[in-house]
Design a protein around this motif. Sequence first.
Motif, mmCIF file in Angstrom:
data_model
loop_
_atom_site.group_PDB
_atom_site.id
_atom_site.type_symbol
_atom_site.label_atom_id
_atom_site.label_comp_id
_atom_site.label_asym_id
_atom_site.label_seq_id
_atom_site.Cartn_x
_atom_site.Cartn_y
_atom_site.Cartn_z
ATOM 1 N N LEU A 458 0.600 -1.251 0.062
ATOM 2 C CA LEU A 458 -0.099 0.026 -0.014
ATOM 3 C C LEU A 458 0.836 1.244 -0.006
ATOM 4 C CD1 LEU A 458 -2.564 -1.076 2.513
ATOM 5 C CD2 LEU A 458 -2.920 -0.967 0.027
ATOM 6 N N GLU A 459 1.961 1.043 0.809
ATOM 7 C CA GLU A 459 2.909 2.483 0.725
ATOM 8 C C GLU A 459 3.439 2.641 -0.457
ATOM 9 O OE1 GLU A 459 5.584 1.461 3.754
ATOM 10 O OE2 GLU A 459 4.192 2.165 5.531
ATOM 11 N N ALA A 460 3.823 1.362 -1.118
ATOM 12 C CA ALA A 460 4.431 1.462 -2.441
ATOM 13 C C ALA A 460 3.375 2.217 -3.741
ATOM 14 C CB ALA A 460 4.740 0.348 -3.098
ATOM 15 N N ARG A 461 1.931 1.630 -3.263
ATOM 16 C CA ARG A 461 0.922 2.196 -4.383
ATOM 17 C C ARG A 461 0.733 3.913 -3.900
ATOM 18 N NH1 ARG A 461 -4.318 -1.898 -3.868
ATOM 19 N NH2 ARG A 461 -3.265 -3.763 -4.485
ATOM 20 N N ALA A 462 0.825 4.387 -2.575
ATOM 21 C CA ALA A 462 0.580 5.526 -2.241
ATOM 22 C C ALA A 462 1.897 6.611 -2.795
ATOM 23 C CB ALA A 462 0.687 5.728 -0.849
ATOM 24 N N ASP A 463 3.020 5.834 -2.798
ATOM 25 C CA ASP A 463 4.176 6.733 -3.415
ATOM 26 C C ASP A 463 3.875 6.822 -4.783
ATOM 27 O OD1 ASP A 463 6.828 7.606 -2.935
ATOM 28 O OD2 ASP A 463 7.309 5.790 -4.173
ATOM 29 N N HIS A 464 3.435 5.748 -5.487
ATOM 30 C CA HIS A 464 3.412 5.757 -7.073
ATOM 31 C C HIS A 464 2.214 6.958 -7.336
ATOM 32 C CE1 HIS A 464 4.731 1.348 -7.383
ATOM 33 N NE2 HIS A 464 5.509 2.267 -7.249
ATOM 34 N N ALA A 465 1.053 6.950 -6.339
ATOM 35 C CA ALA A 465 0.034 8.022 -6.446
ATOM 36 C C ALA A 465 0.859 9.241 -6.381
ATOM 37 C CB ALA A 465 -0.947 7.842 -5.628
ATOM 38 N N ARG A 466 1.587 9.445 -5.256
ATOM 39 C CA ARG A 466 2.022 10.874 -5.012
ATOM 40 C C ARG A 466 3.102 11.428 -6.126
ATOM 41 N NH1 ARG A 466 1.723 9.259 0.337
ATOM 42 N NH2 ARG A 466 3.636 8.113 0.218
ATOM 43 N N ARG A 467 3.919 10.376 -6.497
ATOM 44 C CA ARG A 467 4.800 10.528 -7.619
ATOM 45 C C ARG A 467 4.066 10.887 -8.941
ATOM 46 N NH1 ARG A 467 9.127 6.161 -8.559
ATOM 47 N NH2 ARG A 467 7.663 4.869 -7.606
ATOM 48 N N SER A 468 3.215 10.167 -9.410
ATOM 49 C CA SER A 468 2.313 10.591 -10.506
ATOM 50 C C SER A 468 1.608 11.701 -10.775
ATOM 51 C CB SER A 468 1.212 9.272 -10.731
ATOM 52 O OG SER A 468 0.132 9.489 -9.693
ATOM 53 N N ALA A 469 1.359 12.380 -9.343
ATOM 54 C CA ALA A 469 0.765 13.614 -9.023
ATOM 55 C C ALA A 469 1.815 14.815 -9.462
ATOM 56 C CB ALA A 469 0.263 13.849 -7.626
ATOM 57 N N THR A 470 3.093 14.260 -9.302
ATOM 58 C CA THR A 470 4.144 15.195 -9.579
ATOM 59 C C THR A 470 4.731 15.273 -11.006
ATOM 60 O OG1 THR A 470 5.963 13.822 -8.861
ATOM 61 C CG2 THR A 470 4.947 15.494 -7.176
ATOM 62 N N GLY A 471 4.135 14.273 -11.683
ATOM 63 C CA GLY A 471 4.465 14.047 -12.983
ATOM 64 C C GLY A 471 5.621 13.045 -13.156
ATOM 65 N N GLU A 472 6.207 12.563 -11.986
ATOM 66 C CA GLU A 472 7.320 11.676 -12.272
ATOM 67 C C GLU A 472 6.769 10.516 -12.852
ATOM 68 O OE1 GLU A 472 9.503 10.746 -8.856
ATOM 69 O OE2 GLU A 472 9.132 12.921 -7.929
ATOM 70 N N PRO A 473 7.643 9.550 -13.782
ATOM 71 C CA PRO A 473 7.230 8.463 -14.315
ATOM 72 C C PRO A 473 7.233 7.392 -13.402
ATOM 73 C CG PRO A 473 9.597 8.993 -14.784
ATOM 74 C CD PRO A 473 9.073 9.993 -14.119
ATOM 75 N N THR A 474 6.252 6.607 -13.285
ATOM 76 C CA THR A 474 5.948 5.245 -12.441
ATOM 77 C C THR A 474 5.414 4.301 -13.149
ATOM 78 O OG1 THR A 474 4.923 4.713 -10.537
ATOM 79 C CG2 THR A 474 3.750 6.207 -11.929
#
Length: 875
Positions: A458-474
Motif C-alpha cells: 500500500l505504501e508503494a501504491r501511495a508513493d506511486h500515486a504521489r509521484r504520478s501527481a508530480t509528473g514523475e514516471p511510474t
Amino acid sequence: MPQLAVLLMLLQKRISEWSKMLPPWQQDLMRRLTAGPLDEAGELEVLKILAATSDAPQIVPLELADLPADEDEHGRVDLRAVRDLQNITCLASAQQLTFEPGLNAVFGDNGSGKSGYGRLIRRVTRSGEPEEILRDVFDPGSGGGAQTATFDIAVDEAPQTVSIDLAQDPERILSVMEVFDTSRANVSLGKPNVIEHVPRPLRLLRQLSITQDRLVEHLRERERQRRAALPLLPEIGLDTAAGKKLHDLTGESDVSALVAAARLDDPERAKLDELETAAAVIRADQSQQVEAAARAQAAACRSALRALTDVDAKLTSQLTDELADIRRRLDDVDAAERQLAERAFSDQRFEATGQGAWREMFLAAERFAQASRRAFPDDAACPLCQQDLDEAARRRLRNFKEFVSSDLRQRAIDLDGVLNRKLADLPDLGALSVRLRAELHGSPDEVLACADDALAILEARADHARRSATGEPTHTGESPLALDALRSFAEAREADAERHARLRDEDAQRTVMVQLGEMRARIALVDAEEAITKHVTDLRAIARIEEAISRLNTQKINLKLRELQEAAITDRLRKAVGDELRELDPLASKVEVTGKASKGETVIQLKLKEPCRAKVGNVLSEGEQRALALAFFLAEVATSDGRSAIILDDPVSSLDHQRRDYLARRLVEECKRRQVIVFTHDMAFMHLLQEAAANAGVELHGQTLQRAFHRVGMVADGLPAKMRATSKQIKALRHQLRSKLLPMHKGQDPLYEQEADRWVADLRKAYDQLIEDTVLAGTVRRFSAHVRVRQLHEVKWTPPVAKRIDDAMRKASPKSHHEPLELHPAAHTPQHLTAMVDELEALYKEMGGKPEPVLRAVTEPADTGPIVRVAQPSA
C-alpha cells in the motif's frame, strides 16, 4: 559276492545317489564329514556356505569316491607295513611296523607311541571319528614339514604301496580295512532305556545329523546373542498406529517408508500445536477463557483485514492514473501559457512583463481605451504614451491582448486545486500501521509479516500515486495484497474458539487426547529412526539365522537313516549281536535284543528288561558299555563275510578278565579268515592272546613299541622279553650279549655296566618264564584265571631244581640286594654273563624244554561261555 557285502556296497551307492538330491551346501557338508567330524574352523566354513556370504569357500559336492571303499571295488586288503613317518605326533621317523597275515599284536606301554600309530591308522582307514593328528608339540621345528607316511598293503595278496599325506584325503582303498577304538566304543545312548547301533556305511548320515544339530546350536546361540543385542526401541503404546507398526517390525520392514509415513508435514505440525494447546487447556480446565481470547483475536484480525481491504480499495491503479492525468493536463495548461507568454513577451526589456503588475497595467489601459471609445489595441495611438503606433507596435499589443484574454491561467489554478485535494485524500498509512500493530499484537509472525507486506504494498501504491501527481514516471502495474494469512488466522482463531467451546464436552476431550497421542507416537518413531534401522537390520540377520536353522532340520536325514538301517540290519546281524552279547555278558540276563523294527525307530535295539525304568547310561558301567560296543563290532565282522584286515586299538580297556579271555579267543578265531591286528598296553591281555593263539595252533606275529632316548615309537621285533617263550628269551640274551655287550666291554663304553644290569634283569624274566613253562608245566600262569589240573603230572619240580633256580636268581638279583660286604661290587663281565646264560640254557634243556613250546588246548570247563574250539595239531 557274499550277501551282506553286496548290501553294504549298495548302501554306499544309495547314500551317494541320495546326496545328489540334497542342496549343494549339504552335499559339501557330507563330503567334509567323510574326513571326520568338523573342527570349529570347518563348522564356520559350512555356515558361510549356508548363508552364501561373499567369503564362503567353493562348494565341493560328495562323490561316491569320497565314501569308504569295499572289497567289491578292490578285493581283500591286508596291512603289511607302516613306515617312513614324518611329523606324525612325536613318533620316530626311521621306524617300521610290519604285519603278517593272520594274528598280529603290537604291545606298548603308556607313552610308547602306540596311540599315535592307532590314530594314524584310524585316520587313513576313515574309521570311527578320526581326530586331528598333531605334530610333535614339543618340537617347534616340526611345524612346517608335511605330515606323511607310507602304508604297504596287500590287495588279494598282491603287494601295493600307498603314500599318505595328511594334508590330502587318503586313498579309498585303505578304508576297506576297519578299526575298532575308543570312539567306536562310545555306544550311542538314545532313548532313556534304549541303546542304538548304526552300521558303518550309515555312520556318515548319523554324523551328518549330529553335525547339523550342532550347527543349529551354534546358530541358536548366535540368535540369542543377536536378540540380546537388539537396540532398544521407543516405548510407544500399542493403542497407536505407530506403536502397532513398531511392534510388527520384521527384517522385511521398509524403515525409510515407515519413517516417511510417520513424519509430520507442516499442516500436521500446526495441528499438533493446536492439539498440544487443547490438551493444556483441558488439563487446566480453561476452555471458556481460551475461547474468549480466541474470539477477541479473531475479531481484531478481521478488523485489521477490513482496514487493509478498505485502503486497498482506495489505493488503486485507477487513482494513480487519474492523478497522472490531472498532472498531465495541468502541465499542458502551463505549457500553453508559457508558449503564449513567450510569443507575447519575447525580447521585452522588463523581466516582469506579462506578470501580475504588468497584467493589471495592461487591463487598465484596455479599460481606458474602451472608455475613450478607442479600438485597442488596433488604434494608431498608445493609451499610455499618446503616441502613434507603428505596425510592429500594434502587432505586439495584439499579442499582449491574446495573452491577457486567455483562460489558461484559471484552468491551471483549477487543476492544481483538484490535484491537491486528491493528494490530501490519500489514506494515512502511518495511522493504519499503528492500528494494525495494536490489533494484531500477539499474533503469529506469519500474520504480522502478512500485514507488513500488505502495508509495504500500500505504501508503494501511495508513493506511486504521489509521484504520478508530480509528473514523475511510474509503472502502471498494481501488486495485489496477499491477505490469506490474515484470513486464515482469523478463521483459525474462530475455529479455535469453536473447538475450545466444544472442549467442554468429554467426547471431544477424548478425541483431542487420542489425536495428540497418535501424533506424539509418530514423532517418537521418527526420532528413533537410527535405532529402528539398526533393529530391522539385526532382525534381518536373525531371520537369516532362523532360515538357516530351518534348512538344518535333520528330519529327512533321520528318516533316510532309518530307512537304510532297515535294509542294513538283517536278522542275521541281530542274531550275531545277541550271540556276542551272551558271550561278553554285559548284564546279559537283563538286556534283550529287539527282533524287528517299526517305522520311525532304529531297527536293532538293546533294551533293559522290564520292570527296569532307569536310563541305560545310568545302569551300565564303562566296562559294560565297552563290551556292548565290542559285541556290535564283532557281530558286524562276523556277518559281513569280508576278509580284509581289522585293527583293534586297546580293545580291552575297562574290561574284566572274563571278557578279555573271551575277546582273545574270539580274535584268534577271526584271524583264521582275515588279518587281525591288535594294539594294546595290557600285559594280561597279551598273555591271554598268546595262550589262545597257542591253543588254536595260530602263529602270533608280535612287535613292541618303546620309548628310548626321548624318542617315541621305537619298533622292536617280537613281544617284550617277559612275554616270550624261554627258548626265545635265551636266544635273545645270547644275541644281545654277542652283538652289543661284548663290543661295549671291549671298547670300554661307560654305558656298559648299565646295559649289563639291564641284561641281567632280562635274565631274571627268562627264569620266571622257565618256572611257568617248564617247572610248573603251564599248570598255573600269572595272567591266567585257570589252573590246569591235568598238567600237574608234567610238573618237574624237585629240591635240586629249586636250589639251582634259587642260586641263579640270586646271582641275577640287583646289586642292592647283595651281601653287605659287597659295598662296591664290580660290573658283570661278559664271561660272567655268558656263564649265567649257559646255566639257564642247561637247566632248560635238562628239564626237557623245547625250542617252540605249544600249549595244549583248554579242556576244563570255562566260565566265559561256549566258544568254537579248534583241534590242537599234533606235536
